[in-house]
Design an enzyme around this catalytic site. Structure first.
Site, PDB file in Angstrom:
ATOM      1  N   SER A 115       8.488 -10.006  -1.700  1.00 46.06           N
ATOM      2  CA  SER A 115       7.693  -9.148  -0.851  1.00 46.06           C
ATOM      3  C   SER A 115       7.830  -8.795   0.558  1.00 46.06           C
ATOM      4  CB  SER A 115       5.810  -9.604  -1.400  1.00 46.06           C
ATOM      5  OG  SER A 115       6.448  -9.257  -2.398  1.00 46.06           O
ATOM      6  N   SER A 209      -1.218  -6.236  -5.688  1.00 49.18           N
ATOM      7  CA  SER A 209      -0.447  -5.542  -6.791  1.00 49.18           C
ATOM      8  C   SER A 209       0.984  -5.095  -6.575  1.00 49.18           C
ATOM      9  CB  SER A 209      -1.460  -4.514  -7.749  1.00 49.18           C
ATOM     10  OG  SER A 209      -0.997  -3.599  -8.642  1.00 49.18           O
TER      11      SER A 209
END
Length: 398
Positions: A115, A209
């Protein structure tokens, strides 16, 4: 991030109260057959396997923290790159780079950065904001009309800013992928999310998310009429000279340059499995990049120094909301950028990433310090994640 194992795309995107890297599902039978198995007895790293670049430094708290991650934490390998406020860089390694061959850990080796990719995606979006091609407070339908609809979900009510700041309420698609080992298109990922109801009304709360960043990537492609990977390469990677960072092409399950192998363990007493080669397409704009510690330090340092964004957009990126449930005490989330308080005072700015086989943490400070630490197994327990974050804090506060 979560890969074919579905082990980690949720990286920071899991149930509240869990930290980056929370375990989700087991490896599918097909994947397990493909990646092979290592026994726990193979995990016998040397007492100290530090890089040549830092052997002459004498006793070093960063080296000690990496050794602890391997010896006490059970990581196959750990590696770090640290830049001090004077611009001097040191690299470190500990453990074993390949449990099958006992090869050493490559100094500043490439890893899947999960991420941390989100920050790269956010930078491209904000560059387009600065060029007047995207409006932060425009709704999704401005760019992707009619695409985002579902139970409690309406793209006309969700803004670009809410995507980047994780306040859209969109469900996290990576919670629902299952164990199907295959290539995914971004629109398939979005469709998976839209089969589930919204977590909350847009702007009413915060929840991590990965769906938010798939949509951000789709908006970039719509506005530029170019693949996201090419825009990240042109606008970020080449612009600041990241020589070891790239967005894998569709179907590319390998890691190009010298790298430690990444491992997966289904449970505490299960054997380790080599999961280095894996199709990362399910992560896309939310976590597909491969990089090194030194390149990540260069990226976050250049970002904070204003080399990637105009002042107005950088200020927006650093405008934060509380994100402690996911990133720990005092953490706040901006537009693809996380701030964390340092034990020695001040803040570090970065993101962190988790992907099957790898976990990375790091950040940079406004006075020029930067550190990136990676281990070669995705972390699934709170204590291990705290230990990795402490290693980063130690490097930034040394």
């Amino acid at each position: 991030m979560r890969g074919q194992t579905r082990q980690g795309l949720r990286e920071q995107g899991r149930k509240p109260g869990r930290r980056p890297g929370t375990r989700r599902r087991t490896v599918s039978a097909a994947a397990a057959m493909a990646i092979g198995v290592m026994t726990l007895a193979a995990l016998t790293p040397p007492a100290s396997a530090t890089s040549p670049a830092s052997r002459s430094a004498g006793p070093d708290v960063v080296r000690q923290s990496l050794n602890a991650l391997v010896r006490e934490g059970g990581m196959p390998a750990a590696l770090a790159s640290v830049k001090d406020r004077d611009g001097r860089t040191r690299t470190y390694t500990a453990g074993v780079g390949d449990l099958a061959t006992h090869a050493p850990v490559p100094v500043d080796g490439q890893v899947r950065i999960g991420s941390n990719t989100k920050t790269f995606t956010a930078v491209v979006v904000l560059q387009l904001v600065g060029e007047g091609r995207i409006g932060l407070d425009d709704d999704i339908d401005t760019y992707l009309p009619g695409l985002v609809r579902g139970k409690g979900i309406d793209g006309r009510r969700i803004t670009v800013r809410q995507l980047l700041q994780q306040t859209s309420g969109l469900p996290n698609y990576s919670n629902y992928l299952g164990d199907d080992v295959r290539y995914y298109t971004p629109r398939e990922l979005l469709a998976t999310a839209l089969r589930h109801p919204a977590d909350f009304d847009p702007g009413k709360s915060w929840k991590y998310s990965n769906t938010n960043y798939v949509l951000a990537g789709l908006i970039v492609e719509k506005v530029t009429d170019r693949p996201l990977a090419k825009e990240i390469d042109r606008r970020v990677i080449k612009r600041i000279g990241l020589r070891h960072t790239y967005f894998p092409a569709p179907g590319d399950a390998s890691i190009r340059e010298p790298h430690p192998h990444g491992y997966y363990r289904e449970s505490a007493d299960a054997p380790l499995r080599d999961i280095t080669e894996i199709d990362p397409s399910w992560a896309w704009a939310a976590g597909q990049l491969i990089s090194t510690g030194s390149d990540l330090n260069r990226f976050f340092g250049a970002l904070l120094a204003g080399r990637l964004l105009p002042p107005a957009q950088l200020a927006q990126m650093r405008s934060t909301v509380p994100a402690e449930a996911t990133f720990g005490p005092g953490a706040r989330y901006g537009l693809g950028l996380v701030s964390r308080p340092l034990p020695c005072g001040g803040l570090s700015w970065g993101h962190g990433g988790s992907f099957p086989g790898y976990e990375t943490r790091g950040g940079a400070t406004d006075d020029g310090r930067a550190a990136s630490v990676a281990v070669t197994m995705q972390l699934t327990d709170e204590a291990s994640r705290r230990n990795l974050e402490r290693a980063v804090d130690t490097a930034l506060c040394r």
